[in-house]
Design a protein around this motif. Structure first.
Motif, short mmCIF file in Angstrom:
data_model
loop_
_atom_site.label_atom_id
_atom_site.label_comp_id
_atom_site.label_asym_id
_atom_site.label_seq_id
_atom_site.Cartn_x
_atom_site.Cartn_y
_atom_site.Cartn_z
N VAL B 470 0.98 -1.19 0.09
CA VAL B 470 -0.13 -0.24 -0.03
C VAL B 470 0.89 1.35 -0.17
O VAL B 470 0.68 2.21 -0.72
N VAL B 509 2.75 3.49 12.55
CA VAL B 509 1.92 4.84 12.64
C VAL B 509 2.24 6.10 11.34
O VAL B 509 1.34 6.33 10.88
N ILE B 512 0.32 4.75 8.47
CA ILE B 512 -1.09 4.99 8.83
C ILE B 512 -1.31 6.30 8.14
O ILE B 512 -2.36 6.79 7.39
N ILE B 515 -0.93 7.16 4.33
CA ILE B 515 -2.02 6.60 3.70
C ILE B 515 -3.05 7.62 3.57
O ILE B 515 -3.82 7.92 2.58
N GLN B 516 -3.35 8.31 4.72
CA GLN B 516 -4.22 9.60 4.86
C GLN B 516 -3.87 10.54 3.75
O GLN B 516 -4.74 11.19 3.47
N LYS B 517 -2.50 10.78 3.77
CA LYS B 517 -2.14 12.06 3.14
C LYS B 517 -2.19 11.55 1.65
O LYS B 517 -2.49 12.51 0.67
N PRO B 519 -3.51 8.47 -0.42
CA PRO B 519 -4.27 7.06 -0.32
C PRO B 519 -3.66 6.15 -1.22
O PRO B 519 -3.92 4.97 -1.24
#
Lengths: 373, 532
Positions: B470, B509, B512, B515-517, B519
């Motif tokens: 990912v 972390v 995580i 991925i928010q920043k 995707p």
């Protein structure tokens, strides 16, 4: 049937809710009666052990309802709900730990045993206030709620959905598990929190307290169930179902999808936290294994077996699977993982609507519109 | 009574002397040397040792070593010097030091240990090292010169200098010079500091640290400067080591994730049983080694195709029996394959064992490549790193240059279109899944050399693998490579100050949040491929 305008009353007019609540309360009453009034040697007597076991199942059922709310009605497959459950459990565990007072092995009036053992000088700041029940009970809701709020805010704002979200929720609970295993975190490390004595002044080891906890769990499940039903039946619930089925379309229609997702996700996390908080005094221990990704994914299979997007299906699934687990880990422990694994495969391939789907097919009359989802 | 007994003993002794196989051994100069050592009074022992050393006898080292270890004894009756091979119990196993032949057991009461005092034993170490300095093998010479560092005393300076004159091998020369310089710095020699300035050996640093505290200000200052240079060099070497470990960890991540990059990244199938396919590859290696006992290297090489086939077959079975029915339902696929992973784990526990199995590392893979005193690279990690790159290159070739790769890309971009062009999409699905699973098996073969092979092996890698894929960007093999290597390196960089567990948490972390920043990962797919 005339639909009430009051969103909180609406669930009680649904047939499924009436049946569910009826069965739940009947079960509570029957178990209480059999426990209290049947003589010890009678075949019908329900032992304190069984009462606690049933209470544990009800905690799992509430947790499953919370997962079903996000998975069934919001389309978010959370593989990290165990984390919210465990956080609620830890909040309760910290309260129970402080209640031990100076009765621990080392007799320190303030520090829990494991801190004395690790030579901690004083209580870390995040343990402060946990000697007060009201504070701890608020934290049971807030700790998982805030984590869900922050995590959900970041994730939904950047439109992380579907499989990606599932995987990062799994990573979240995995990271928390690693963190709670560390002694430096101040949560008892590997051993977690245990050796509890009292809750609200009642001795945890007496049968009466156990029965009380069981009834409390049953009531919590009923309230949680009604809250979820109310959300689902409300306008917000409709939008949430729309998000599940066509997120982009809902967004284009002008709804703030991420707000709906965030709200439902946080409510679900808080329900999971309550389930954890009720679970801890009944099993008497909380340790980092509750954070393990396997546990979180197991919850999902309870919901899948019971039937997604029905809520009562989640309860059925949780109780069935955990009953089977109790039986089989006792009789042939090796076979249990085969069964659980097989359950995952069979349910997804052959029973996509779960047991609730089978029930509905029998009746040939869908009770709720969500059944088609 | 006692007179008769002593007479008998004397008689026996005489007879046994006669019966000794005489001739050759009597002429042996070693016999005299050893007898000299054994009989010498404490004040003359040194002389006797020197006689042995200067004889140039190739057996001298063995004798002196036995002497130093209290293994040199004399038979009370005959006076013959023997080496004690085993001194457990009442009867000791002895050997002839001249011929090396085993003389069987002898009661320990009949043996008399050749005495040695601690002063002599201390000197003996240096003397033995000196003897090794004369060995024919330059590696032995280098090792012995290294042993001498910090142990040189006044008596050794002269022979060492003499040796230095003769020595031709540059490495050995350096070592001898450093060993001498350590002694000289200790004596206050300022010139010698220069020799040590480039050395990374801990003893050289210890000597310089001593010198910094010396009364001579010039020496102290110079030593301080030399230490500074050494610190700089050490820092560089430490950085190189961290990088190496980081890349090694990264290569493991890449290997574990690259198969997933095919099944998840390219095909879009969430295979939570991927970790268990890795585990199957590792168990295949173990099984191969059980089949070919005594040949771990051959077994390991054969495991590469075998591991691929086993995992690929398992992959095909999973695809045909479950995944094909869940097409287009990724969340259900996730759950079903998770169930399969539980079944596979339990299967291994039931059929083989819940305990970890040991996989032997062949000789040519163990040991390490010594760059200098501060940096040595373990060979097995190097092989795994190379293996990961080879696997990656091969996959790249398959996806870019072969018909299968073309068809895979076509089917993932637009399944219906591809089918109408005559591509058998189902067959492509099977082949791709088998390829991804097979690569997981290869990862297992490699991992068996680095970690424990047990039923939980796969679980430890599944979350990491998904994170790598990912993070790198789904559907992008290059992204997986870069993500794996960089995550491994970041993890290693964090470890010294955060500890292993916290480093891992921080990395998780970080991903995580990342991925928010972004995707779609580091290298999102562009164009038509992105829409699938």
């Amino acid at each position: 049937m005339a639909v009430s305008q009051n969103w909180l009353l609406r669930p009680f007019q649904e047939r499924s809710t009436q049946i569910f609540l009826g069965v739940l309360f009947a079960a509570l009453v029957v178990v209480t009666f059999l426990h209290l009034f049947m003589p010890q040697d009678s075949a019908l007597h329900v032992s304190a052990y069984t009462v606690t076991l049933l209470g544990k199942y009800l905690c799992y059922a509430l947790l499953a309802v919370a997962v079903d709310l996000v998975w069934g009605y919001l389309g978010i497959l959370s593989l990290g709900h165990g984390a919210f459950f465990a956080l609620g459990g830890y909040a309760m565990g910290m309260y129970l730990m402080r209640q031990i007072g100076d009765r621990g092995t080392y007799g320190d009036p303030i520090l829990p045993d494991f801190m004395v053992f690790l030579n901690w000088g004083e209580l870390p700041w995040y343990w402060l206030g946990f000697d007060m029940a009201w504070f701890a009970f608020i934290m049971v809701l807030l700790a998982p709620g805030i984590l869900a709020l922050v995590f959900g805010f970041l994730a939904f704002r950047s439109r992380v959905t579907g499989v990606y979200l599932s995987i990062i929720t799994q990573a979240l609970t995995f990271a928390l598990m690693l963190a709670f295993f560390r002694n430096e975190m101040g949560f008892g490390g590997n051993n977690g929190l245990t050796d509890f004595r009292d809750i609200l002044g009642f001795n945890l080891r007496t049968d009466a307290t156990r029965l009380g906890l069981f009834i409390a769990t049953g009531i919590a499940l009923a309230i949680g169930y009604v809250i979820c039903r109310a959300i689902v039946a409300s306008k917000l619930g409709r939008v949430s179902i729309a998000c599940r089925d066509a997120e982009a379309r809902t967004r284009f229609l002008g709804y703030r999808v991420e707000r709906v997702q965030l709200f439902v996700f946080v409510v679900s996390a808080m329900l999971a936290g309550v389930a954890g908080a009720l679970y801890v005094p009944q099993v008497g221990i909380i340790n980092p294994s509750e954070f393990s990704p396997l546990f979180s994914i197991e919850i999902v299979v309870w919901v899948a077996l019971g039937g997604r997007a029905t809520l009562y299906g989640a309860v059925i699934g949780a109780i069935l699977v955990n009953y089977a687990k109790t039986v089989f880990t006792g009789v042939m422990p090796d076979a249990w993982l085969f069964m659980l694994g097989g359950l995952f495969v069979l349910v997804t391939v052959f029973l996509p609507k779960g047991i609730a789907g089978l029930l509905k097919k029998r009746q040939k009359q869908p009770q709720t519109q969500e059944a088609t989802a | 009574m006692s007179i008769i007994r002593s007479l008998t003993l004397l008689l026996i002794a005489l007879v046994s002397l006669w019966s000794l196989p005489a001739s050759a051994q009597d002429d042996d100069p070693g016999k005299a040397l050893l007898a000299n050592l054994a009989e010498a009074p404490a004040s003359n022992v040194e002389e006797a040792i020197n006689a042995i050393v200067s004889s140039g006898d190739p057996r001298a080292r063995g004798w002196l070593e036995a002497y130093g270890n209290n293994r040199l004894s004399r038979i009370k009756d005959t006076g013959q010097v023997v080496v004690v091979l085993n001194n457990r119990g009442r009867d000791w196993e002895i050997a002839n030091p001249l011929t090396g032949e085993n003389m069987g057991d002898m009661s320990r009461r009949e043996l008399d240990r050749v005495a040695i005092n601690n002063a002599i034993r201390g000197q003996l170490e240096g003397i033995l090292a000196m003897l090794d300095l004369n060995a024919a093998d330059p590696h032995v010479r280098e090792a012995s010169a290294q042993d001498m560092m910090g142990k040189v005393d006044a008596s050794l300076v002269e022979p060492l200098e003499a040796r230095l004159e003769l020595e031709e091998n540059a490495n050995v020369r350096n070592r001898i010079e450093e060993a001498l310089a350590i002694y000289r710095v200790g004596e206050g020699d300022i010139e010698a500091v220069d020799v040590l300035a480039g050395s990374l050996h801990p003893r050289a640093r210890a000597a310089l640290n001593q010198a910094v505290r010396s009364d001579d200000p010039v020496l102290a200052k110079k030593a301080g400067q030399a230490l500074g240079t050494i610190e700089q060099k050490l820092k560089l070497n430490r950085a190189a080591e961290t990088l190496y470990f980081g890349l090694s960890l990264g290569s493991v991540l890449v290997l574990a994730a690259i198969g997933l990059a095919i099944t998840f990244g390219v095909m879009g199938v969430i295979n939570m049983a991927h970790g268990e396919l890795i585990m199957l590859g590792a168990y295949t290696t173990w099984g191969m080694q059980q089949l070919l006992p005594g040949q771990p290297g051959l077994a390991l090489i054969l495991s590469i195709p075998a591991g691929f086939l086993v995992a690929a077959t398992a992959g095909i079975i999973i695809e045909r029996s479950v995944i094909q029915y869940l097409k287009g339902r990724p969340l259900e696929t996730l759950l079903a394959t998770f169930g399969i992973s539980l079944i596979l784990q339990q299967l291994v526990r039931t059929v083989i064992s819940p305990q970890n199995r040991t996989v032997v590392t062949p000789d040519w893979m163990s040991g390490s490549l010594v760059i200098n005193d501060a940096l040595s690279l373990t060979l097995n990690r190097m092989y795994v790193l190379g293996f990961a790159l080879v696997v990656f290159a091969a996959l790249m070739l398959i996806m870019r240059k072969t018909r299968l790769g073309l068809e895979v890309r076509a089917v993932t971009q637009n399944r219906n279109m591809a089918r109408s062009m005559g591509i058998r999409a189902t067959r492509v699905d099977i082949m791709t899944f088998a390829l991804g699973s097979g690569v997981a098996g290869l990862a297992g073969v490699a991992l068996s050399q680095l970690t424990n092979v047990g039923p939980n092996l796969g679980q430890n890698y599944i979350i990491d693998s998904f994170m790598v894929v990912v993070f790198g960007g789904v559907g992008n093999l290059w992204g997986t490579l870069i993500a794996g290597l960089s995550l491994g390196t970041i993890n290693q960089l964090l470890e010294p100050w955060a500890g292993a567990v916290l480093a891992k948490i921080i990395v998780l972390v970080f991903i995580i949040l990342f991925i928010q920043k972004r995707p779609k990962g580091l290298f999102p797919q562009k164009g038509r491929a992105a829409e699938g």
